[in-house]
Write a protein that holds these residues in place. Structure first.
Motif, PDB file in Angstrom:
ATOM      1  N   LYS A 182      83.318 174.309 -27.958  1.00 32.76           N
ATOM      2  CA  LYS A 182      82.896 174.769 -26.634  1.00 32.76           C
ATOM      3  C   LYS A 182      82.857 173.618 -25.642  1.00 32.76           C
ATOM      4  O   LYS A 182      82.932 173.824 -24.423  1.00 32.76           O
ATOM      5  CB  LYS A 182      81.519 175.435 -26.707  1.00 32.76           C
ATOM      6  CG  LYS A 182      81.497 176.783 -27.402  1.00 32.76           C
ATOM      7  CD  LYS A 182      80.103 177.398 -27.338  1.00 32.76           C
ATOM      8  CE  LYS A 182      80.061 178.792 -27.948  1.00 32.76           C
ATOM      9  NZ  LYS A 182      80.231 178.755 -29.412  1.00 32.76           N
ATOM     10  N   ASP A 183      82.712 172.387 -26.158  1.00 28.75           N
ATOM     11  CA  ASP A 183      82.653 171.216 -25.285  1.00 28.75           C
ATOM     12  C   ASP A 183      84.026 170.743 -24.827  1.00 28.75           C
ATOM     13  O   ASP A 183      84.107 169.850 -23.972  1.00 28.75           O
ATOM     14  CB  ASP A 183      81.940 170.060 -26.004  1.00 28.75           C
ATOM     15  CG  ASP A 183      80.493 170.379 -26.322  1.00 28.75           C
ATOM     16  OD1 ASP A 183      79.868 171.100 -25.532  1.00 28.75           O
ATOM     17  OD2 ASP A 183      79.998 169.917 -27.364  1.00 28.75           O
ATOM     18  N   VAL A 184      85.104 171.305 -25.389  1.00 30.42           N
ATOM     19  CA  VAL A 184      86.448 170.901 -24.962  1.00 30.42           C
ATOM     20  C   VAL A 184      87.258 172.072 -24.417  1.00 30.42           C
ATOM     21  O   VAL A 184      88.298 171.870 -23.793  1.00 30.42           O
ATOM     22  CB  VAL A 184      87.236 170.227 -26.111  1.00 30.42           C
ATOM     23  CG1 VAL A 184      86.579 168.923 -26.525  1.00 30.42           C
ATOM     24  CG2 VAL A 184      87.414 171.146 -27.303  1.00 30.42           C
ATOM     25  N   ILE A 185      86.804 173.308 -24.657  1.00 33.41           N
ATOM     26  CA  ILE A 185      87.475 174.475 -24.082  1.00 33.41           C
ATOM     27  C   ILE A 185      86.886 174.714 -22.694  1.00 33.41           C
ATOM     28  O   ILE A 185      85.671 174.856 -22.554  1.00 33.41           O
ATOM     29  CB  ILE A 185      87.283 175.713 -24.971  1.00 33.41           C
ATOM     30  CG1 ILE A 185      87.965 175.499 -26.329  1.00 33.41           C
ATOM     31  CG2 ILE A 185      87.832 176.956 -24.294  1.00 33.41           C
ATOM     32  CD1 ILE A 185      87.749 176.628 -27.313  1.00 33.41           C
ATOM     33  N   PRO A 186      87.723 174.737 -21.654  1.00 39.22           N
ATOM     34  CA  PRO A 186      87.168 174.863 -20.297  1.00 39.22           C
ATOM     35  C   PRO A 186      86.275 176.088 -20.113  1.00 39.22           C
ATOM     36  O   PRO A 186      85.197 175.994 -19.533  1.00 39.22           O
ATOM     37  CB  PRO A 186      88.423 174.938 -19.418  1.00 39.22           C
ATOM     38  CG  PRO A 186      89.482 174.234 -20.201  1.00 39.22           C
ATOM     39  CD  PRO A 186      89.186 174.531 -21.643  1.00 39.22           C
ATOM     40  N   TYR A 187      86.735 177.239 -20.620  1.00 34.18           N
ATOM     41  CA  TYR A 187      85.962 178.469 -20.451  1.00 34.18           C
ATOM     42  C   TYR A 187      85.843 179.189 -21.791  1.00 34.18           C
ATOM     43  O   TYR A 187      86.564 180.146 -22.065  1.00 34.18           O
ATOM     44  CB  TYR A 187      86.607 179.373 -19.396  1.00 34.18           C
ATOM     45  CG  TYR A 187      86.579 178.750 -18.027  1.00 34.18           C
ATOM     46  CD1 TYR A 187      85.455 178.874 -17.219  1.00 34.18           C
ATOM     47  CD2 TYR A 187      87.651 177.994 -17.563  1.00 34.18           C
ATOM     48  CE1 TYR A 187      85.396 178.272 -15.972  1.00 34.18           C
ATOM     49  CE2 TYR A 187      87.604 177.385 -16.324  1.00 34.18           C
ATOM     50  CZ  TYR A 187      86.480 177.524 -15.525  1.00 34.18           C
ATOM     51  OH  TYR A 187      86.436 176.906 -14.295  1.00 34.18           O
ATOM     52  N   PRO A 188      84.928 178.729 -22.661  1.00 30.22           N
ATOM     53  CA  PRO A 188      84.761 179.379 -23.961  1.00 30.22           C
ATOM     54  C   PRO A 188      84.173 180.778 -23.796  1.00 30.22           C
ATOM     55  O   PRO A 188      83.531 181.083 -22.794  1.00 30.22           O
ATOM     56  CB  PRO A 188      83.777 178.450 -24.698  1.00 30.22           C
ATOM     57  CG  PRO A 188      83.001 177.800 -23.585  1.00 30.22           C
ATOM     58  CD  PRO A 188      83.956 177.637 -22.451  1.00 30.22           C
ATOM     59  N   ILE A 189      84.410 181.609 -24.795  1.00 32.17           N
ATOM     60  CA  ILE A 189      83.878 182.969 -24.753  1.00 32.17           C
ATOM     61  C   ILE A 189      82.399 182.954 -25.135  1.00 32.17           C
ATOM     62  O   ILE A 189      82.031 182.429 -26.178  1.00 32.17           O
ATOM     63  CB  ILE A 189      84.675 183.889 -25.685  1.00 32.17           C
ATOM     64  CG1 ILE A 189      86.093 184.067 -25.132  1.00 32.17           C
ATOM     65  CG2 ILE A 189      83.979 185.237 -25.868  1.00 32.17           C
ATOM     66  CD1 ILE A 189      87.010 184.893 -25.991  1.00 32.17           C
ATOM     67  N   VAL A 190      81.566 183.483 -24.261  1.00 30.96           N
ATOM     68  CA  VAL A 190      80.128 183.589 -24.526  1.00 30.96           C
ATOM     69  C   VAL A 190      79.682 185.004 -24.187  1.00 30.96           C
ATOM     70  O   VAL A 190      80.295 185.683 -23.366  1.00 30.96           O
ATOM     71  CB  VAL A 190      79.307 182.572 -23.694  1.00 30.96           C
ATOM     72  CG1 VAL A 190      79.616 181.154 -24.107  1.00 30.96           C
ATOM     73  CG2 VAL A 190      79.573 182.748 -22.190  1.00 30.96           C
TER      74      VAL A 190
END
Length: 482
Positions: free
Chosen positions: A471-479
């Motif tokens: 999540k710290d490297v994916i610009p827009y992680p799925i939450v």
């Protein structure tokens, strides 16, 4: 309730915008010409090259991240592209009554040297370029576990320079991987994202409906079967970098949308793919960081080739404390129960892979190729030329995480059909590769010996930037939405 709250917010914003226009300040002008970016000015200052620029009139622009008001001067920090530069303004300037943290402003003025020996732009004019009707939270004060941090990702990237650096490093890593592949004669070539049959991996797909033809299709879980079609078509070296979609876990190592590099080379095997993987990853890491040695958590990892090679059976003996050649099926089942590893349908080969995942993976910190998997582990790989019951497959591990998967590709259409059928018999529907008859038929027209590899970009980016989660490297992680 949500609609009412949004209407109330919009009404607040409308009042702010209208009050500015009534005061003669346009909150959203069309453009602003700059002569020097904030990043360029910051870089000149960093290299101690700004002294000759003192007295020069420049125009710059950026986001206001801090305002410090004094009786005789107001200091404004401008932020742009990960860099900051200071502006000095006369406290009597009329625009200062209307700007706050988060606004974008344009500045015209001269470069000056401050009393503390730093540099700034002394503003002769200020222009509001975009009003942040919601003020930016305090600079650097962000809770990475908060819903705000995940929901308003663009704001998080402004406030958290480390997050921004990781996102940029991932982008540079992707570019460097591409350059390393093109340099070796591979061409990047697209495959369909929407596919009538999902394949190339064992994963649950996302399903959609193509209304124009009244059919159920899927977001791809892998580009493998289409890239192999290019090999059949006579393209000897192909690859694709892009997103894959798997409707599965969300955790520190998984996101339903993730990026990979997948490549196929005619007349090659998994030994060639090992050499390709260790070389292009090393080159890309070095291009981003300036070194192939990285710090990940409390470990130092050296990406320099050659990476270690070990068979899956030897890895189980060395790291897992079990000898797969001596274990009976009953002993394997007992071990799986002891480790609390669920198995829906028992198969010896798959059970050994599950033991490996539980006992060994996290111990493989230095870049390591694990070779020669049980033949049941994939229907897309050639049988091992020397070891009965195994296939010529490897997975690569770094920092305790699997980061690549490769085969000497199966190019026998009869065996390919039989392996697809075996998959459907061995595993529940959601875990098996579906039979792709169109691919089998295309394979029947002839595909040369081929090596293929898939490299996980997000996990590697996580390791090289020392991140706790992808999540710290994916610009827009799925939450999960609130």
């Amino acid at each position: 309730m949500a609609v009412r709250q949004s209407l109330e917010k919009v009404e607040e914003w409308r009042k702010i915008v209208n009050s500015l226009r009534e005061a003669g300040v346009e909150p959203y002008p069309h453009s602003f010409r700059i002569t020097h970016s904030v990043r360029a000015l910051n870089e000149l200052r960093r290299q101690a090259l700004l002294e000759p620029w003192v007295g020069l009139v420049i125009r710059t622009a950026g986001r206001v991240t801090d305002i410090r008001r004094h009786p005789n001067v107001v200091f404004i920090d401008l932020y742009e592209d990960g860099a900051r530069f200071q502006v000095m303004a006369d406290p009597r300037h009329s625009l200062l009554d209307y700007i706050w943290r988060g606004d974008y402003i344009g500045v015209e003025g001269v470069i000056v040297k401050t009393q503390r020996g730093d540099y700034a732009v002394r503003a002769s004019s200020l222009v509001l370029l975009a009003k942040a009707v919601q003020p930016l939270p305090e600079w650097g004060k962000v809770d990475r576990d908060s819903p705000f941090y995940m929901r308003y990702r663009s704001v998080a990237m402004v406030l958290d320079l480390q997050l921004r650096w990781r996102i940029a490093a991932r982008a540079k890593f992707i570019q460097a991987l591409r350059e390393a592949m093109w340099k070796r004669g591979f061409i990047e070539i697209p495959t369909p994202v929407l596919q009538p049959i999902y394949g190339g991996a064992a994963a649950r797909p996302f399903t959609t409906k193509i209304w124009a033809i009244d059919e159920e299709w899927y977001l791809r879980i892998s580009p493998e079967l289409y890239l192999k079609r290019y090999i059949i078509a006579g393209f000897p070296k192909v690859f694709e970098v892009g997103p894959q979609f798997r409707n599965e876990d969300i955790d520190a190592l998984h996101n339903p949308e993730f990026w990979s590099l997948e490549a196929y080379q005619a007349y090659a095997d998994y030994n060639d793919m090992m050499k390709l993987t260790e070389e292009v990853v090393y080159e890309a890491v070095s291009a981003v960081l300036g070194t192939g040695v990285v710090k990940y958590r409390d470990q130092t990892i050296n990406f320099s080739p050659p990476w270690r090679r070990i068979t899956l059976h030897d890895a189980l003996r060395e790291y897992g404390g079990v000898d797969p050649d001596r274990l009976t099926d009953d002993q394997i089942k007992e071990k799986l129960r002891e480790l609390q590893v669920p198995v829906k349908v028992y198969n010896r080969g798959i059970a050994l892979v599950k033991l490996f995942e539980k006992l060994v993976e996290k111990k493989l910190v230095e870049p390591t190729f694990v070779l020669d998997y049980p033949e049941e582990s994939t229907p897309l790989c050639k049988p091992h030329r020397e070891k009965r019951g195994l296939v010529e497959r490897f997975e690569a591990f770094v920092g305790g995480h699997e980061v690549a998967n490769a085969y000497t590709e199966l190019n026998d259409p009869v065996r390919q059909y039989e392996y697809f059928v075996r998959e459907e018999e061995l595993f529940p529907k959601e875990e098996a590769h579906p039979l792709d008859w169109d691919f089998v038929e295309e394979l029947s027209f002839g595909m040369p010996p081929t090596g293929g590899v898939g490299i996980g970009i997000d996990r590697l980016a996580m390791v090289i930037t020392n991140a706790e989660s992808i999540k710290d490297v994916i610009p827009y992680p799925i939450v999960k939405r609130a």
